[in-house]
Design an enzyme around this catalytic site. Structure first.
Site, PDB file in Angstrom:
ATOM      1  N   LEU A  17      44.479  45.624  42.073  1.00 15.42           N
ATOM      2  CA  LEU A  17      44.285  44.242  42.517  1.00 15.42           C
ATOM      3  C   LEU A  17      45.557  43.678  43.123  1.00 15.42           C
ATOM      4  CD1 LEU A  17      42.045  42.673  39.701  1.00 15.42           C
ATOM      5  CD2 LEU A  17      41.384  43.645  41.909  1.00 15.42           C
ATOM      6  N   LEU A  54      57.579  44.501  31.558  1.00 13.90           N
ATOM      7  CA  LEU A  54      57.274  43.246  30.858  1.00 13.90           C
ATOM      8  C   LEU A  54      57.701  43.266  29.401  1.00 13.90           C
ATOM      9  CD1 LEU A  54      53.768  42.868  32.488  1.00 13.90           C
ATOM     10  CD2 LEU A  54      55.630  41.191  32.724  1.00 13.90           C
ATOM     11  N   VAL A  76      48.721  47.043  30.871  1.00 14.83           N
ATOM     12  CA  VAL A  76      47.746  48.130  30.748  1.00 14.83           C
ATOM     13  C   VAL A  76      46.366  47.529  31.021  1.00 14.83           C
ATOM     14  CG1 VAL A  76      46.724  49.803  29.154  1.00 14.83           C
ATOM     15  CG2 VAL A  76      49.201  49.326  29.062  1.00 14.83           C
ATOM     16  N   SER A  77      45.594  48.194  31.893  1.00 15.25           N
ATOM     17  CA  SER A  77      44.349  47.573  32.363  1.00 15.25           C
ATOM     18  C   SER A  77      43.094  48.277  31.855  1.00 15.25           C
ATOM     19  CB  SER A  77      44.336  47.539  33.893  1.00 15.25           C
ATOM     20  OG  SER A  77      44.303  48.855  34.400  1.00 15.25           O
ATOM     21  N   TYR A 138      42.535  47.023  24.113  1.00 18.08           N
ATOM     22  CA  TYR A 138      42.741  46.307  25.382  1.00 18.08           C
ATOM     23  C   TYR A 138      42.100  44.918  25.326  1.00 18.08           C
ATOM     24  CZ  TYR A 138      41.791  45.218  30.319  1.00 18.08           C
ATOM     25  OH  TYR A 138      41.678  44.596  31.541  1.00 18.08           O
TER      26      TYR A 138
HETATM   27  P1  NAI Z   1      46.052  48.277  37.505  1.00 17.45           P
HETATM   28  O1  NAI Z   1      46.171  49.153  36.309  1.00 17.45           O
HETATM   29  O2  NAI Z   1      45.740  48.933  38.802  1.00 17.45           O
HETATM   30  O3  NAI Z   1      47.365  47.411  37.682  1.00 17.45           O
HETATM   31  C1  NAI Z   1      48.157  46.985  36.589  1.00 17.45           C
HETATM   32  C2  NAI Z   1      49.600  47.069  36.996  1.00 17.45           C
HETATM   33  O4  NAI Z   1      50.393  46.666  35.869  1.00 17.45           O
HETATM   34  C3  NAI Z   1      50.038  48.498  37.375  1.00 17.45           C
HETATM   35  O5  NAI Z   1      50.599  48.527  38.674  1.00 17.45           O
HETATM   36  C4  NAI Z   1      51.061  48.861  36.307  1.00 17.45           C
HETATM   37  O6  NAI Z   1      52.144  49.661  36.805  1.00 17.45           O
HETATM   38  C5  NAI Z   1      51.538  47.495  35.831  1.00 17.45           C
HETATM   39  N1  NAI Z   1      52.105  47.571  34.480  1.00 17.45           N
HETATM   40  C6  NAI Z   1      51.635  48.303  33.429  1.00 17.45           C
HETATM   41  N2  NAI Z   1      52.480  48.189  32.385  1.00 17.45           N
HETATM   42  C7  NAI Z   1      53.485  47.384  32.782  1.00 17.45           C
HETATM   43  C8  NAI Z   1      54.667  46.913  32.169  1.00 17.45           C
HETATM   44  N3  NAI Z   1      54.998  47.269  30.900  1.00 17.45           N
HETATM   45  N4  NAI Z   1      55.483  46.114  32.871  1.00 17.45           N
HETATM   46  C9  NAI Z   1      55.179  45.760  34.151  1.00 17.45           C
HETATM   47  N5  NAI Z   1      54.090  46.187  34.799  1.00 17.45           N
HETATM   48  C10 NAI Z   1      53.246  46.986  34.119  1.00 17.45           C
HETATM   49  O7  NAI Z   1      44.937  47.184  37.152  1.00 17.45           O
HETATM   50  P2  NAI Z   1      44.128  46.228  38.137  1.00 17.45           P
HETATM   51  O8  NAI Z   1      42.746  46.744  38.242  1.00 17.45           O
HETATM   52  O9  NAI Z   1      44.903  45.964  39.338  1.00 17.45           O
HETATM   53  O10 NAI Z   1      44.039  44.916  37.236  1.00 17.45           O
HETATM   54  C11 NAI Z   1      45.028  43.899  37.322  1.00 17.45           C
HETATM   55  C12 NAI Z   1      44.894  42.995  36.108  1.00 17.45           C
HETATM   56  O11 NAI Z   1      43.577  42.456  36.072  1.00 17.45           O
HETATM   57  C13 NAI Z   1      45.116  43.688  34.786  1.00 17.45           C
HETATM   58  O12 NAI Z   1      45.794  42.788  33.906  1.00 17.45           O
HETATM   59  C14 NAI Z   1      43.730  43.943  34.271  1.00 17.45           C
HETATM   60  O13 NAI Z   1      43.707  43.976  32.864  1.00 17.45           O
HETATM   61  C15 NAI Z   1      42.979  42.749  34.828  1.00 17.45           C
HETATM   62  N6  NAI Z   1      41.566  43.032  35.027  1.00 17.45           N
HETATM   63  C16 NAI Z   1      41.160  43.818  36.075  1.00 17.45           C
HETATM   64  C17 NAI Z   1      39.823  44.065  36.268  1.00 17.45           C
HETATM   65  C18 NAI Z   1      39.324  44.843  37.437  1.00 17.45           C
HETATM   66  O14 NAI Z   1      38.104  44.960  37.570  1.00 17.45           O
HETATM   67  N7  NAI Z   1      40.167  45.375  38.311  1.00 17.45           N
HETATM   68  C19 NAI Z   1      38.806  43.562  35.326  1.00 17.45           C
HETATM   69  C20 NAI Z   1      39.355  42.760  34.245  1.00 17.45           C
HETATM   70  C21 NAI Z   1      40.685  42.500  34.135  1.00 17.45           C
HETATM   71  C1  15L Z   2      38.684  45.745  33.040  1.00 19.87           C
HETATM   72  O1  15L Z   2      39.186  44.896  32.304  1.00 19.87           O
HETATM   73  C2  15L Z   2      39.502  46.807  33.643  1.00 19.87           C
HETATM   74  O2  15L Z   2      40.798  46.384  33.962  1.00 19.87           O
HETATM   75  C3  15L Z   2      38.858  47.431  34.877  1.00 19.87           C
HETATM   76  O3  15L Z   2      39.514  48.653  35.170  1.00 19.87           O
HETATM   77  C4  15L Z   2      37.367  47.665  34.640  1.00 19.87           C
HETATM   78  O4  15L Z   2      37.195  48.612  33.628  1.00 19.87           O
HETATM   79  C5  15L Z   2      36.708  46.354  34.277  1.00 19.87           C
HETATM   80  O5  15L Z   2      37.348  45.738  33.175  1.00 19.87           O
HETATM   81  C6  15L Z   2      35.230  46.515  33.913  1.00 19.87           C
HETATM   82  O6  15L Z   2      34.858  46.126  32.810  1.00 19.87           O
HETATM   83  O7  15L Z   2      34.480  47.006  34.765  1.00 19.87           O
END
Ligand code: NAI
Ligand code: 15L
Length: 268
Positions: A17, A54, A76-77, A138
């Site tokens: 994202l 972080l 962590v996602s 998570y």
């Molecule tokens: P992603 O896993 O692709 O991105 C997360 C980023 O956080 C990564 O680039 C990673 O290197 C960084 N990260 C991990 N540990 C870290 C640390 N200790 N310090 C600094 N950075 C760190 O996940 P995505 O899909 O981009 O999601 C972004 C956010 O949105 C996350 O917080 C996730 O939990 C949340 N989210 C995403 C959903 C989705 O459908 N993509 C659904 C629900 C929530």
């Molecule tokens: C999340 O919270 C995760 O970050 C994403 O990778 C997907 O698993 C999403 O939820 C989901 O529930 O589809």
């Protein structure tokens, strides 16, 4: 006239994202500070790259200097063992809010997740007042983030919009995502509303597009003025042409889908 904030901090900027949102957030601010534990290059003169784990207080404290608002995606996602989640999502969120307090940042958009309520059934319809039902380590960490932000609003007046994102990907990948899918354009509009709407206080909003089937009621977040425009319907035929999924598969039962069945994770 397009509103712009002086400096937005985007954490998790190297993630799925984060990559999508970088150019979109750039249009909402004068300077965009992008941060991740993973390496990145600046996309242009408007961006400043500040690498940061972080979990490291001194790094997060420095990261928040001169920041008007934060879009907090970092961490962590997915579901997994507790220790990495503890560092990035539990300790990391506390560091972020404490640094925001010290440096006077007044607005944070927190990427929460549907997994904060993942153990509700897909037959349930819930709003933000429903008790949380995290579906793993998570999901627990997202509940923590929501509660930290609640405390920092009640105690220090730092406003937060917690977006319980459903599934934000280019398109819905499975049957569950026909209900949980959030398009990138709808996510962007929701983040814009979360950054610029006056007096959001502490708001929890579910992030899903205007899909045919929905589990979430956003009437408690109407102050954001956000109405999703997209829908998963164009992908329904493609998704439903995949081999059938058993009726007792958690993907078909729980809002959190298969995350509800992960673990346990033994300690190392
Ligand atoms: P992603 O896993 O692709 O991105 C997360 C980023 O956080 C990564 O680039 C990673 O290197 C960084 N990260 C991990 N540990 C870290 C640390 N200790 N310090 C600094 N950075 C760190 O996940 P995505 O899909 O981009 O999601 C972004 C956010 O949105 C996350 O917080 C996730 O939990 C949340 N989210 C995403 C959903 C989705 O459908 N993509 C659904 C629900 C929530
Ligand atoms: C999340 O919270 C995760 O970050 C994403 O990778 C997907 O698993 C999403 O939820 C989901 O529930 O589809």
């Amino acid at each position: 006239m397009t509103q712009k904030l002086p400096r937005i901090l985007l954490t998790g900027a190297a993630g799925g994202l984060g990559k999508v949102l970088r150019p979109r957030l750039a249009a909402m601010c004068e300077r965009l500070r992008v941060s991740d534990v993973a390496a990145m290059d600046a996309a242009g003169a408007q961006e400043e790259v500040v690498p940061c784990d972080l979990g490291l207080w001194s790094a997060v404290e420095a990261l928040l200097r001169d920041v008007s608002a934060v879009v907090h995606l970092g961490g962590v996602s997915v579901e997994g063992p507790f220790e990495p989640i503890l560092n990035a999502n539990i300790v990391g969120v506390h560091h972020l809010y404490e640094a925001a307090r010290i440096h006077g940042t007044r607005r944070i958009v927190f990427a929460s997740s549907n997994h904060a309520v993942g153990f509700y059934r897909q037959s349930d319809r819930i709003d933000a007042r429903a008790p949380t039902r995290p579906d793993g380590n998570y999901g627990l960490s997202k509940v923590w983030g929501e509660q930290v932000s609640r405390f920092y609003f009640d105690r220090y007046g730092i406003e937060t919009v917690c977006i319980r994102i459903g599934s934000s990907f280019p398109k819905p990948a499975d049957r569950r995502m026909l209900a949980s899918w959030l398009s990138y354009d709808d996510l962007t509009a929701l983040i814009r509303a979360s950054l610029f709407t006056p007096d959001v206080g502490h708001t929890i909003v579910f992030g899903a597009s205007a899909n045919r089937d929905t589990w979430w009621d956003n009437r408690l977040a109407t102050q954001l003025g956000w109405t999703p425009k997209d829908t998963s319907e164009p992908w329904r035929a493609e998704v439903e042409s995949a081999p059938p999924v058993a009726a007792d598969d958690p993907m078909m039962i729980y809002q959190g889908g298969r995350f509800t069945a992960h673990g346990p994770f033994d300690k190392a």
